[in-house]
Scaffold this motif. Structure first.
Motif, PDB file in Angstrom:
ATOM      1  N   ALA A 215       0.394  -1.037  -0.123  1.00 32.55           N
ATOM      2  CA  ALA A 215       0.278  -0.005  -0.292  1.00 32.55           C
ATOM      3  C   ALA A 215       1.531   1.225   0.248  1.00 32.55           C
ATOM      4  O   ALA A 215       2.053   1.359   0.693  1.00 32.55           O
ATOM      5  N   PRO A 216       0.398   2.101  -0.283  1.00 27.27           N
ATOM      6  CA  PRO A 216       1.268   3.465  -0.570  1.00 27.27           C
ATOM      7  C   PRO A 216       1.428   4.090   0.807  1.00 27.27           C
ATOM      8  O   PRO A 216       0.381   3.605   1.948  1.00 27.27           O
ATOM      9  N   GLY A 217       2.285   5.584   1.712  1.00 26.69           N
ATOM     10  CA  GLY A 217       1.881   5.854   2.396  1.00 26.69           C
ATOM     11  C   GLY A 217       1.366   6.395   3.194  1.00 26.69           C
ATOM     12  O   GLY A 217       0.039   6.436   2.903  1.00 26.69           O
ATOM     13  N   PRO A 218       1.553   6.784   3.921  1.00 32.40           N
ATOM     14  CA  PRO A 218       0.515   7.678   4.449  1.00 32.40           C
ATOM     15  C   PRO A 218       0.101   8.794   3.713  1.00 32.40           C
ATOM     16  O   PRO A 218       0.450   9.799   3.326  1.00 32.40           O
ATOM     17  N   CYS A 219      -1.725   9.280   3.764  1.00 30.76           N
ATOM     18  CA  CYS A 219      -2.149  10.225   3.267  1.00 30.76           C
ATOM     19  C   CYS A 219      -2.570  11.723   4.332  1.00 30.76           C
ATOM     20  O   CYS A 219      -2.637  11.089   5.723  1.00 30.76           O
ATOM     21  N   ALA A 220      -2.094  12.950   3.636  1.00 29.43           N
ATOM     22  CA  ALA A 220      -2.691  13.837   4.601  1.00 29.43           C
ATOM     23  C   ALA A 220      -4.458  13.274   5.296  1.00 29.43           C
ATOM     24  O   ALA A 220      -5.317  12.578   4.601  1.00 29.43           O
ATOM     25  N   ASP A 221      -5.204  14.315   5.892  1.00 35.83           N
ATOM     26  CA  ASP A 221      -6.301  14.465   6.469  1.00 35.83           C
ATOM     27  C   ASP A 221      -6.921  14.577   5.084  1.00 35.83           C
ATOM     28  O   ASP A 221      -8.622  14.355   4.667  1.00 35.83           O
TER      29      ASP A 221
ATOM     30  N   PRO B 269      -4.782  -3.553  -1.716  1.00 38.97           N
ATOM     31  CA  PRO B 269      -4.192  -2.408  -0.812  1.00 38.97           C
ATOM     32  C   PRO B 269      -5.086  -1.071  -1.469  1.00 38.97           C
ATOM     33  O   PRO B 269      -4.239  -1.022  -2.658  1.00 38.97           O
ATOM     34  N   ALA B 270      -5.357  -0.564  -0.697  1.00 41.05           N
ATOM     35  CA  ALA B 270      -5.459   1.281  -0.964  1.00 41.05           C
ATOM     36  C   ALA B 270      -6.497   1.008  -2.369  1.00 41.05           C
ATOM     37  O   ALA B 270      -6.495   1.792  -3.007  1.00 41.05           O
ATOM     38  N   ASP B 271      -7.753   0.769  -1.937  1.00 39.50           N
ATOM     39  CA  ASP B 271      -8.885  -0.024  -2.824  1.00 39.50           C
ATOM     40  C   ASP B 271     -10.064   0.442  -2.636  1.00 39.50           C
ATOM     41  O   ASP B 271     -10.665   0.590  -1.275  1.00 39.50           O
ATOM     42  N   PRO B 272     -10.892   1.418  -3.202  1.00 36.09           N
ATOM     43  CA  PRO B 272     -12.141   1.319  -2.092  1.00 36.09           C
ATOM     44  C   PRO B 272     -12.933   0.286  -2.370  1.00 36.09           C
ATOM     45  O   PRO B 272     -14.187   0.406  -0.976  1.00 36.09           O
ATOM     46  N   TRP B 273     -12.648  -0.887  -2.829  1.00 33.00           N
ATOM     47  CA  TRP B 273     -13.857  -1.986  -2.963  1.00 33.00           C
ATOM     48  C   TRP B 273     -14.165  -2.507  -1.243  1.00 33.00           C
ATOM     49  O   TRP B 273     -14.653  -3.126  -0.725  1.00 33.00           O
ATOM     50  N   PRO B 274     -12.089  -3.123  -0.568  1.00 34.68           N
ATOM     51  CA  PRO B 274     -12.918  -3.485   0.421  1.00 34.68           C
ATOM     52  C   PRO B 274     -12.725  -2.675   1.546  1.00 34.68           C
ATOM     53  O   PRO B 274     -12.065  -2.698   2.545  1.00 34.68           O
ATOM     54  N   ALA B 275     -12.704  -1.891   1.149  1.00 34.94           N
ATOM     55  CA  ALA B 275     -12.502  -0.262   2.369  1.00 34.94           C
ATOM     56  C   ALA B 275     -13.148  -0.576   3.423  1.00 34.94           C
ATOM     57  O   ALA B 275     -12.947  -0.142   4.749  1.00 34.94           O
TER      58      ALA B 275
ATOM     59  N   GLU C 107      -2.013  -1.225  10.767  1.00 31.75           N
ATOM     60  CA  GLU C 107      -1.433  -1.905  10.035  1.00 31.75           C
ATOM     61  C   GLU C 107      -2.551  -1.552   8.658  1.00 31.75           C
ATOM     62  O   GLU C 107      -2.699  -1.645   7.678  1.00 31.75           O
ATOM     63  N   GLN C 108      -4.036  -1.673   8.999  1.00 31.12           N
ATOM     64  CA  GLN C 108      -5.091  -1.678   8.817  1.00 31.12           C
ATOM     65  C   GLN C 108      -5.680  -0.835   7.857  1.00 31.12           C
ATOM     66  O   GLN C 108      -5.669  -0.483   6.974  1.00 31.12           O
ATOM     67  N   LEU C 109      -5.040   0.309   8.421  1.00 32.55           N
ATOM     68  CA  LEU C 109      -5.097   1.938   8.465  1.00 32.55           C
ATOM     69  C   LEU C 109      -4.004   1.763   7.500  1.00 32.55           C
ATOM     70  O   LEU C 109      -4.267   2.494   6.266  1.00 32.55           O
ATOM     71  N   ARG C 110      -2.644   1.572   7.516  1.00 33.47           N
ATOM     72  CA  ARG C 110      -2.426   1.278   6.305  1.00 33.47           C
ATOM     73  C   ARG C 110      -1.883   0.424   4.890  1.00 33.47           C
ATOM     74  O   ARG C 110      -2.195   1.226   3.618  1.00 33.47           O
ATOM     75  N   LEU C 111      -3.452   0.137   4.898  1.00 29.20           N
ATOM     76  CA  LEU C 111      -3.726  -0.917   4.091  1.00 29.20           C
ATOM     77  C   LEU C 111      -4.627  -0.346   3.301  1.00 29.20           C
ATOM     78  O   LEU C 111      -5.764  -0.950   2.402  1.00 29.20           O
ATOM     79  N   THR C 112      -6.264   0.661   5.014  1.00 32.20           N
ATOM     80  CA  THR C 112      -7.011   1.129   3.760  1.00 32.20           C
ATOM     81  C   THR C 112      -6.773   2.392   2.999  1.00 32.20           C
ATOM     82  O   THR C 112      -7.286   2.445   1.727  1.00 32.20           O
ATOM     83  N   GLY C 113      -5.372   2.594   3.058  1.00 33.93           N
ATOM     84  CA  GLY C 113      -4.875   3.952   2.027  1.00 33.93           C
ATOM     85  C   GLY C 113      -6.381   5.197   2.567  1.00 33.93           C
ATOM     86  O   GLY C 113      -5.948   5.774   3.495  1.00 33.93           O
ATOM     87  N   PRO C 114      -6.648   6.204   1.342  1.00 31.36           N
ATOM     88  CA  PRO C 114      -7.296   6.719   1.261  1.00 31.36           C
ATOM     89  C   PRO C 114      -8.406   6.625   1.706  1.00 31.36           C
ATOM     90  O   PRO C 114      -9.948   7.814   1.348  1.00 31.36           O
ATOM     91  N   TYR C 115      -9.484   5.701   1.998  1.00 26.45           N
ATOM     92  CA  TYR C 115     -10.904   5.484   2.283  1.00 26.45           C
ATOM     93  C   TYR C 115     -11.655   5.123   2.896  1.00 26.45           C
ATOM     94  O   TYR C 115     -11.454   4.156   3.372  1.00 26.45           O
ATOM     95  N   ALA C 116     -12.717   6.499   3.319  1.00 25.71           N
ATOM     96  CA  ALA C 116     -13.008   5.902   4.611  1.00 25.71           C
ATOM     97  C   ALA C 116     -14.608   5.791   4.690  1.00 25.71           C
ATOM     98  O   ALA C 116     -15.058   5.890   2.904  1.00 25.71           O
TER      99      ALA C 116
END
Length: 343
Positions: free
Chosen positions: A25-31, A259-265, A286-295
């Motif tokens: 997954a990509p690195g942390p994203c800003a708010d 990782p970092a995909d809307p489908w499993p978010a 770790e799950q936040l890392r895999l989630t990426g920017p998708y809340a």
């Protein structure tokens, strides 16, 4: 209870699927880079067209899911399209007028009708009126389990008895024995029928997950049971080990998904919620890392009016707490009350 649990037990086993290699997954994203309920690359164009009162892309999208038997995606897309139609109904009405026997239009229309009835104080009466719409959607394509998920939701709202619900359940799993949406509908029915009987709900969820392929979304069903327990605040306690096992199963599923995909978010957001309640900070990080920017609105909207703001707050707390030690001791206040959930 025992009789109904036996009735609802998944009864078809399939071979386990090989693990799909994951990408980092990509690195942390800003708010300000975090997106709430972002559609995936297939749903996005259909929503954009719907905003222009064009139902063609939505029809093509859902027709494709039927042809490929992509029942999980079909269920998710139908729910999102119906939610859009609740605010912008004209494109859906035009679609139904142009293709009154189209299985996809009928299904979106039935989902929309159930959603509207569910929001009304006259829920039970209105749900009875929409029954023919669900029947029409089910008859339009006999292979499709999604109308049966809708029928299960409808039966719960109408407070149907165990026998009738069991008949619907049997019809649903004949079509797709591991369909996540149908299993969630059954779990919700059990939770309401046996309020506080969380162990029975866990039994149902665990059996469903054990019978399912390793990459099926049903692997996250025990996580839904854990979420129900942690936000319900009633009934006898569930052993901490069982809550951890549910989270561990969902972590294994998350590792198999992109990782970092809307489908499993949505599943990963729920997993983060449960891991935080269990104070498993490193796993949540770790799950936040895999989630990426998708809340996703669920589950954060169950505890706050502003789901995105709540997600960002929790994300900051996890980052501050991790790396932490995984707690194996029972934690005080694991219960609590969430806001009323959707149906």
């Amino acid at each position: 209870m025992v009789g109904t649990m036996a009735l609802l037990r998944p009864f078809i086993r399939t071979p386990r699927m090989p693990r799909t290699p994951s990408r980092p997954a990509p690195g942390p994203c800003a708010d300000d880079e975090v997106l709430l309920d972002a559609p995936d690359a297939r749903l996005g164009p259909a929503l954009v067209a719907a905003a222009q009162d064009d139902h063609g892309p939505a029809a093509g999208l859902l027709s494709g899911t039927r042809a490929a038997a992509e029942w999980e995606r079909r269920d998710r897309y139908v729910t999102r399209l119906a939610a859009f139609a609740h605010a912008r109904p004209q494109w859906c009405e035009d679609w139904l007028a142009a293709a009154p026997r189209d299985p996809d239009a009928l299904l979106v229309g039935a989902q929309l009708a159930v959603d509207r009835a569910w929001r009304s104080p006259a829920r039970a009466e209105l749900l009875r009126e929409v029954s023919p719409l669900i029947t029409a959607a089910a008859k339009a394509d006999d292979r499709d389990p999604v109308p049966w998920r809708l029928a299960l939701d409808h039966a719960r709202g109408a407070r149907a008895g165990h026998t009738y619900f069991g008949e619907l359940w049997a019809a649903a799993v004949r079509r797709a024995p591991h369909h996540y949406g149908c299993h969630v509908a059954a779990l919700r029915y059990l939770a309401e029928s046996w309020h506080g009987s969380h162990r029975e709900c866990f039994d149902f969820a665990d059996r469903a997950a054990q019978d399912a392929p390793a990459d099926a979304l049903v692997q996250a069903l025990p996580l839904r049971a854990a979420f129900g327990y942690l936000t319900d605040g009633c009934g006898p306690g569930v052993p901490r080990a069982r809550l951890d096992a549910a989270a561990d199963r969902a972590i294994a599923l998350s590792a198999r998904l992109v990782p970092a995909d809307p489908w499993p978010a949505r599943m990963r957001n729920l997993l983060i919620f449960v891991l935080v309640r269990l104070e498993r900070w490193s796993d949540a990080s770790e799950q936040l890392r895999l989630t990426g920017p998708y809340a996703t609105s669920f589950p954060w909207d169950r505890a706050a009016e502003d789901p995105l703001g709540h997600f960002l707050q929790v994300r900051a707390e996890v980052r501050a707490a991790a790396p932490g030690q995984r707690s194996r001791q029972p934690l005080p206040g694991l219960g609590g009350h969430a806001r009323p959930g959707d149906h």
